[in-house]
Write an enzyme that holds these catalytic residues in place. Sequence first.
Site, PDB file in Angstrom:
ATOM      1  CE  LYS A   1     -16.053 -39.944  14.209  1.00 17.09           C
ATOM      2  NZ  LYS A   1     -14.968 -39.062  14.558  1.00 17.09           N
TER       3      LYS A   1
ATOM      4  N   GLY B   1     -15.461 -34.587  15.462  1.00 19.17           N
ATOM      5  CA  GLY B   1     -15.595 -34.908  16.845  1.00 19.17           C
ATOM      6  C   GLY B   1     -15.307 -36.203  17.086  1.00 19.17           C
TER       7      GLY B   1
ATOM      8  N   GLY C   1     -15.609 -40.522  18.418  1.00 14.78           N
ATOM      9  CA  GLY C   1     -16.623 -41.666  18.236  1.00 14.78           C
ATOM     10  C   GLY C   1     -17.934 -41.368  18.705  1.00 14.78           C
ATOM     11  N   PRO C   2     -17.776 -41.554  20.204  1.00 14.94           N
ATOM     12  CG  PRO C   2     -16.848 -42.226  22.337  1.00 14.94           C
ATOM     13  CD  PRO C   2     -16.453 -41.671  21.180  1.00 14.94           C
TER      14      PRO C   2
ATOM     15  CB  VAL D   1     -19.577 -36.805  16.111  1.00 18.13           C
ATOM     16  CG1 VAL D   1     -19.818 -36.409  14.820  1.00 18.13           C
ATOM     17  CG2 VAL D   1     -19.535 -35.130  17.064  1.00 18.13           C
ATOM     18  N   GLY D   2     -19.751 -39.808  16.044  1.00 22.82           N
ATOM     19  CA  GLY D   2     -20.024 -41.136  15.242  1.00 22.82           C
ATOM     20  C   GLY D   2     -21.282 -41.840  15.732  1.00 22.82           C
TER      21      GLY D   2
ATOM     22  CD  GLU E   1     -14.368 -51.387   2.559  1.00 28.71           C
ATOM     23  OE1 GLU E   1     -13.482 -52.082   2.583  1.00 28.71           O
ATOM     24  OE2 GLU E   1     -15.419 -51.276   1.519  1.00 28.71           O
TER      25      GLU E   1
ATOM     26  CB  CYS F   1      -7.079 -51.551   6.321  1.00 27.40           C
ATOM     27  SG  CYS F   1      -7.411 -50.847   4.827  1.00 27.40           S
TER      28      CYS F   1
HETATM   29  P1  NAD Z   1     -11.828 -46.944  15.139  1.00 25.23           P
HETATM   30  O1  NAD Z   1     -12.569 -48.038  14.705  1.00 25.23           O
HETATM   31  O2  NAD Z   1     -11.350 -46.384  16.353  1.00 25.23           O
HETATM   32  O3  NAD Z   1     -12.364 -45.365  14.477  1.00 25.23           O
HETATM   33  C1  NAD Z   1     -13.044 -45.153  13.053  1.00 25.23           C
HETATM   34  C2  NAD Z   1     -13.620 -44.152  13.255  1.00 25.23           C
HETATM   35  O4  NAD Z   1     -15.095 -44.457  13.834  1.00 25.23           O
HETATM   36  C3  NAD Z   1     -13.201 -42.688  13.823  1.00 25.23           C
HETATM   37  O5  NAD Z   1     -13.815 -41.457  12.987  1.00 25.23           O
HETATM   38  C4  NAD Z   1     -13.962 -42.809  15.115  1.00 25.23           C
HETATM   39  O6  NAD Z   1     -13.826 -41.588  15.691  1.00 25.23           O
HETATM   40  C5  NAD Z   1     -15.339 -43.413  14.848  1.00 25.23           C
HETATM   41  N1  NAD Z   1     -15.956 -44.152  15.960  1.00 25.23           N
HETATM   42  C6  NAD Z   1     -15.399 -44.526  17.178  1.00 25.23           C
HETATM   43  N2  NAD Z   1     -16.417 -45.328  17.822  1.00 25.23           N
HETATM   44  C7  NAD Z   1     -17.467 -45.008  17.204  1.00 25.23           C
HETATM   45  C8  NAD Z   1     -18.939 -45.275  17.403  1.00 25.23           C
HETATM   46  N3  NAD Z   1     -19.317 -45.874  18.732  1.00 25.23           N
HETATM   47  N4  NAD Z   1     -19.877 -45.059  16.250  1.00 25.23           N
HETATM   48  C9  NAD Z   1     -19.487 -44.450  15.337  1.00 25.23           C
HETATM   49  N5  NAD Z   1     -18.325 -44.180  14.888  1.00 25.23           N
HETATM   50  C10 NAD Z   1     -17.342 -44.385  16.063  1.00 25.23           C
HETATM   51  O7  NAD Z   1     -10.503 -46.933  13.912  1.00 25.23           O
HETATM   52  P2  NAD Z   1      -9.193 -46.153  13.912  1.00 25.23           P
HETATM   53  O8  NAD Z   1      -8.480 -46.548  15.183  1.00 25.23           O
HETATM   54  O9  NAD Z   1      -9.216 -44.688  13.661  1.00 25.23           O
HETATM   55  O10 NAD Z   1      -8.515 -46.775  12.545  1.00 25.23           O
HETATM   56  C11 NAD Z   1      -7.842 -47.765  12.679  1.00 25.23           C
HETATM   57  C12 NAD Z   1      -8.417 -49.134  12.078  1.00 25.23           C
HETATM   58  O11 NAD Z   1      -9.141 -48.866  10.875  1.00 25.23           O
HETATM   59  C13 NAD Z   1      -7.760 -50.228  11.938  1.00 25.23           C
HETATM   60  O12 NAD Z   1      -8.209 -51.594  12.630  1.00 25.23           O
HETATM   61  C14 NAD Z   1      -7.739 -50.428  10.315  1.00 25.23           C
HETATM   62  O13 NAD Z   1      -7.440 -51.621   9.833  1.00 25.23           O
HETATM   63  C15 NAD Z   1      -9.166 -49.894  10.148  1.00 25.23           C
HETATM   64  N6  NAD Z   1      -9.051 -49.561   8.445  1.00 25.23           N
HETATM   65  C16 NAD Z   1      -9.778 -50.053   7.579  1.00 25.23           C
HETATM   66  C17 NAD Z   1      -9.675 -49.919   6.356  1.00 25.23           C
HETATM   67  C18 NAD Z   1     -10.232 -50.867   5.232  1.00 25.23           C
HETATM   68  O14 NAD Z   1     -10.497 -50.413   4.256  1.00 25.23           O
HETATM   69  N7  NAD Z   1     -10.781 -51.958   5.427  1.00 25.23           N
HETATM   70  C19 NAD Z   1      -9.101 -48.606   5.964  1.00 25.23           C
HETATM   71  C20 NAD Z   1      -8.348 -48.049   6.834  1.00 25.23           C
HETATM   72  C21 NAD Z   1      -8.492 -48.511   8.309  1.00 25.23           C
END
Ligand code: NAD
Length: 468
Positions: A169, A200, A202-203, A205-206, A244, A278
């Site tokens: 996803k 899709g 997060g809520p 599909v994720g 991560e 990140c």
């Molecule tokens: P996010 O946590 O909002 O979303 C990440 C992914 O999770 C997206 O695909 C989103 O649709 C999905 N998602 C959202 N809610 C979910 C749920 N309840 N269940 C399952 N999946 C869900 O993060 P973002 O805004 O897309 O990305 C930025 C963040 O990612 C920053 O905090 C950044 O530090 C972090 N990041 C970390 C790393 C690392 O390797 N440590 C790398 C890149 C980004």
Amino acid sequence: MSWFRDDALVGGRWVRADRTIDVENPATGATVGSGARAGAAEVDQAAAAARAAHAEWSALPAVRRADHLDALLAELRGCRDELVEMTVAEVGAPVTVATAWHVDVSFDILASAARHARTYPFVQEHGDLVLHRRSAGVAALVTPWNYPLYQLAAKVGSALVAGCTVVHKPSELTPLSAYAFAEAALRAGLPDGVFNLVPGTGPEVGAPLVAHHEVDVVSFTGSTEVGRQVAAAAVDHLARVTLELGGKSASIVCDDADLVAAVRWSVDACMLNTGQTCSAWTRLLVPAHRLDEAVAVAAARADEMVVGDPTDPATELGPLTSGAQHARVSAIVEGALARGARRANSETTTPATGHFMRPIVLAGLPVDDPASQQEIFGPVLVVHPYRDEEEAVRIANGTAYGLAGAVWSRDRDRARALASRIDAGQVFVNEADYNVEAPFGGWKHSGFGREFGVEGLVEFTELTAVHL
Ligand code: NAD
């Protein structure tokens, strides 16, 4: 490939979803594509397809799986230009960054995973004990928007060669490179159901994906807040989970370092991908007696940076990837200024359209200020003075995160010793190169588990000890 998509890849077939989500070019505001807005039904189908494909895929010798990954990689290399163009369009990454840090590095990551599969001893004999590392099963791979292809490569290479079948996803903001990856997988003849793609929100599909009973291992990259929910959902059905998450990494400049070189490099590392990295070194720690000089060097470097059209090779910073991210970063900076932070560099204008922001260097904040503790995820560097090494280590380790860091000293042994005291997954000494073989991951709220190298491969395996 059309960039306007409304489908999910399930068991080797494209299945149309009823709804789509537009993809915005953050530099222009134009709609440049779309992704499916799939839901729980497609998640069910994809998880079932991954399960159905697992027995045969995991029974292949690892070297055959590596051959498949190499074939897929060859297809991706064949569409390198489009992948770069797509990354510029959906992320807003400057073309030089998109080429080096999104696309080419993803190829390196996938090649590395294939190499490890050819050499890793999946069966290890220790006298009358034989250890079998076997595929962990069906893997759910959930990624963010800041490095879409890279984040996918970091997971899918290791997952596939370990023998997992996957459901991916991507972020709803940046699904295009995932479609390109899926198309490459089909052209490369990856067996049906080994790679499934369900775009899709997060809520929608994720959440159902990470909670799905057919999913054995969840690999998530994203925010700490969502990571917590993902871990809880995975643990609820006892799936293994790798997280991560965010970071607030520090670059420590020692008193014997080449200050100008260290500060300029640290500013560049902070601003890479418009600060949406990140592992960015977003805090610069300098000896107190050289604070003013360091702030001036950082401000000058920030002022030099070319912000603008990401398709122009001279551009160093493109826009932030979304309007929401621009608003979030702006609010954090305004809060810091209201609490007495000093903006050290000038406030020149940015292009009128798009989510552009100039790099910002903030000084004068206490180390416990929210802007010095929170992940900002934008082009913002915070500079802090320290009195001695002990205080530098305390400040560097004094956030909830532990993803990365840097130490600058002319004395490599001193730098090495200091680096080993930073509570983070990766620490760079001076101009050390980024290395895709190095295990990557976090301490504390930056998550757990590792990607890349042997450690990344092992995350997608289970262990059986056979006693003879
Ligand atoms: P996010 O946590 O909002 O979303 C990440 C992914 O999770 C997206 O695909 C989103 O649709 C999905 N998602 C959202 N809610 C979910 C749920 N309840 N269940 C399952 N999946 C869900 O993060 P973002 O805004 O897309 O990305 C930025 C963040 O990612 C920053 O905090 C950044 O530090 C972090 N990041 C970390 C790393 C690392 O390797 N440590 C790398 C890149 C980004």
